[in-house]
Scaffold this motif. Structure first.
Motif, PDB file in Angstrom:
ATOM      1  N   GLU A 287      31.064  37.797  53.540  1.00 47.81           N
ATOM      2  CA  GLU A 287      31.617  39.021  52.776  1.00 47.81           C
ATOM      3  C   GLU A 287      32.943  38.644  51.719  1.00 47.81           C
ATOM      4  O   GLU A 287      32.769  38.527  50.690  1.00 47.81           O
ATOM      5  N   GLN A 288      33.402  37.177  52.629  1.00 44.55           N
ATOM      6  CA  GLN A 288      34.910  36.322  51.715  1.00 44.55           C
ATOM      7  C   GLN A 288      34.499  35.748  50.801  1.00 44.55           C
ATOM      8  O   GLN A 288      34.497  35.970  49.035  1.00 44.55           O
ATOM      9  N   VAL A 289      33.127  35.225  50.533  1.00 47.05           N
ATOM     10  CA  VAL A 289      32.725  34.801  49.444  1.00 47.05           C
ATOM     11  C   VAL A 289      32.256  35.320  48.464  1.00 47.05           C
ATOM     12  O   VAL A 289      32.640  34.980  47.213  1.00 47.05           O
ATOM     13  N   VAL A 290      31.399  36.118  48.313  1.00 45.03           N
ATOM     14  CA  VAL A 290      31.042  37.361  47.685  1.00 45.03           C
ATOM     15  C   VAL A 290      32.625  37.638  46.920  1.00 45.03           C
ATOM     16  O   VAL A 290      32.491  38.009  45.606  1.00 45.03           O
ATOM     17  N   TYR A 291      33.817  38.228  47.895  1.00 47.33           N
ATOM     18  CA  TYR A 291      34.998  38.944  46.965  1.00 47.33           C
ATOM     19  C   TYR A 291      35.383  37.503  46.465  1.00 47.33           C
ATOM     20  O   TYR A 291      35.827  38.379  44.871  1.00 47.33           O
ATOM     21  N   PHE A 292      35.519  36.296  46.698  1.00 46.63           N
ATOM     22  CA  PHE A 292      35.677  35.440  46.123  1.00 46.63           C
ATOM     23  C   PHE A 292      35.417  35.195  44.249  1.00 46.63           C
ATOM     24  O   PHE A 292      36.043  34.597  43.540  1.00 46.63           O
ATOM     25  N   ASP A 293      33.992  34.941  44.788  1.00 49.48           N
ATOM     26  CA  ASP A 293      33.126  35.069  43.149  1.00 49.48           C
ATOM     27  C   ASP A 293      33.866  36.032  42.523  1.00 49.48           C
ATOM     28  O   ASP A 293      33.669  35.407  40.839  1.00 49.48           O
ATOM     29  N   ASP A 294      34.218  37.218  42.732  1.00 51.46           N
ATOM     30  CA  ASP A 294      34.377  38.265  42.079  1.00 51.46           C
ATOM     31  C   ASP A 294      35.765  37.896  41.430  1.00 51.46           C
ATOM     32  O   ASP A 294      36.010  38.286  40.107  1.00 51.46           O
ATOM     33  N   VAL A 295      36.945  37.336  41.957  1.00 50.21           N
ATOM     34  CA  VAL A 295      37.155  37.307  41.708  1.00 50.21           C
ATOM     35  C   VAL A 295      38.047  36.333  40.788  1.00 50.21           C
ATOM     36  O   VAL A 295      39.190  36.187  39.660  1.00 50.21           O
ATOM     37  N   LEU A 296      37.130  35.119  41.368  1.00 47.96           N
ATOM     38  CA  LEU A 296      37.199  34.038  40.114  1.00 47.96           C
ATOM     39  C   LEU A 296      36.185  34.748  38.753  1.00 47.96           C
ATOM     40  O   LEU A 296      36.635  34.051  37.651  1.00 47.96           O
ATOM     41  N   ASN A 297      35.828  35.223  38.529  1.00 48.37           N
ATOM     42  CA  ASN A 297      35.148  36.004  36.936  1.00 48.37           C
ATOM     43  C   ASN A 297      35.966  36.114  36.599  1.00 48.37           C
ATOM     44  O   ASN A 297      35.970  36.369  35.891  1.00 48.37           O
ATOM     45  N   SER A 298      36.732  37.351  37.718  1.00 51.16           N
ATOM     46  CA  SER A 298      38.061  38.284  36.283  1.00 51.16           C
ATOM     47  C   SER A 298      39.401  37.141  36.239  1.00 51.16           C
ATOM     48  O   SER A 298      39.704  37.036  35.507  1.00 51.16           O
TER      49      SER A 298
END
Length: 375
Positions: A287-298
């Motif tokens: 779940e953290q990794v998925v969140y990190f991916d979204d944050v980095l894209n933003s």
């Protein structure tokens, strides 16, 4: 070959007398341990450690894996843990003959960068995991990576577990040290070792996720600061390393969930409870990794938008200064045409008046551009 008293007592305790005499003959006629120079004389042995466990207790002495396997097959609740680091094909082939390993996973174990999986080969189970380690910034160079990856592979049978490690992202020495007083867990056999390795690897993934979270927070602060200066190269590097980290985390979900849910009958029910705990930790990391991916894209999108805005601001500043300079160029160009009859050409105060006019108009234009935000 002489043995210490502790080893002799351990050997007599776990082996029947005929088997013990056979092992004694092996020890007196053959090498007690793999040749440290390697099988070909040019390379050090890949064997890191060989241990015999009986009733959850590690037996004293230095064991050769052939002797340890013979002892484990003739003792109750006994198994061998053979640890290897980056073995070559020849050495692993000799070990495969001794433990009767299937040729397909043996070929995989020689190579690194295998996808996490759990495969069954007859009475043996082959397990692969991707490992990861966070590299501190002080260790980095321009070409270094934030996340260092590796592999751990395991051959698990009734009386043995063989761990093959590639890279230093997850060293197994802490597992050996931590199992010293976990006799009840070790009584469940080789799968207790497998759980401990999984637990170590997942704990390492959790540490990497925490470190990456700090890096993302630092980049986010620099991008959204009043004078934002976050470099796109740094954001891209973090995103690339996150993708490498995802290759270790995401594919591990399915095989670990299978071990925790009882899809593999060989896993003892008591050990399965421990696997479920490790699976819960992995789920949170995913779940953290998925969140990190979204944050980095933003963050990347926001930084690109900032770059576009900065470029527009620069163009407006250039246009404003060009307009101011254009006023001077226009006046100077008119009076530089050298016509005989020009207005105020012979006026005594013409030169300073026109200079003052040019300065006054320039100041008025500068003030107007400042008010509009162009300067």
């Amino acid at each position: 070959m002489a043995t210490d008293d502790g080893f002799g007592r351990g050997l007599s305790r776990v082996l029947p007398a005929p088997v013990r005499r056979a092992v004694d003959r092996m020890r007196s006629t053959g090498p007690a341990a793999p040749d440290p120079a390697g099988l070909d004389g040019d390379r050090r042995s890949a064997v890191v450690d060989c241990a015999l466990y009986v009733d959850g207790v590690r037996q004293p002495g230095d064991w050769d894996y052939r002797e340890a396997l013979a002892a484990a097959r003739h003792a109750r609740k006994a198994f061998v843990w053979l640890g290897l680091k980056e073995p070559d094909a020849n050495e692993l082939a000799d070990i495969a003959d001794t433990f009767d390993l299937h040729e397909l996973p043996v070929e995989d174990a020689v190579k690194s960068h295998q996808r996490p999986k759990v495969e069954r080969y007859g009475a043996m189970t082959f397990v692969t995991l991707r490992t990861a380690r966070y590299v501190e910034h002080a260790e980095l160079t321009d070409t270094s990576e934030v996340v260092e990856s590796g592999d751990v592979m395991m051959f698990i049978g009734e009386h043995f577990i063989i761990t093959v490690r590639h890279g230093d992202a997850a060293r197994l020495a802490p597992v050996r040290a931590g199992l010293g007083d976990k006799h009840e867990l070790l009584e469940h056999g080789p799968w207790a070792i497998a759980y401990s390795v999984y637990d170590l690897v997942v704990d390492g993934l959790i540490e990497v996720a925490a470190a990456i979270e700090e890096d993302i927070a630092a980049v986010e602060d620099s991008v959204f600061a009043r004078q934002g200066s976050g470099r796109i190269q740094r954001i891209y590097q973090l995103k690339r390393e996150l993708m490498e980290f995802k290759r270790a985390v995401m594919p591990l979900q399915r095989p670990l969930a299978g071990l925790a849910s009882g899809q593999l009958a060989d896993v003892p029910s008591e050990v399965r409870r421990y696997f479920r705990d490790v699976n819960d930790h992995l789920t949170r990391t995913v779940e953290q990794v998925v969140y990190f991916d979204d944050v980095l894209n933003s963050i990347l999108s926001a930084r690109l938008a900032q770059v576009s805005v900065d470029q527009n601001n620069d163009m407006r500043k250039i246009a404003a200064w060009a307009a101011i300079a254009g006023w001077w160029t226009m006046i100077a160009g008119v009076y530089g045409m050298n016509f005989k009859y020009m207005p105020e050409l012979n006026w005594k105060f013409g030169y300073p008046v026109f200079l003052a006019l040019m300065v006054a108009v320039s100041l008025a234009m500068y003030r107007a551009f400042r008010r509009s935000g162009w300067l």
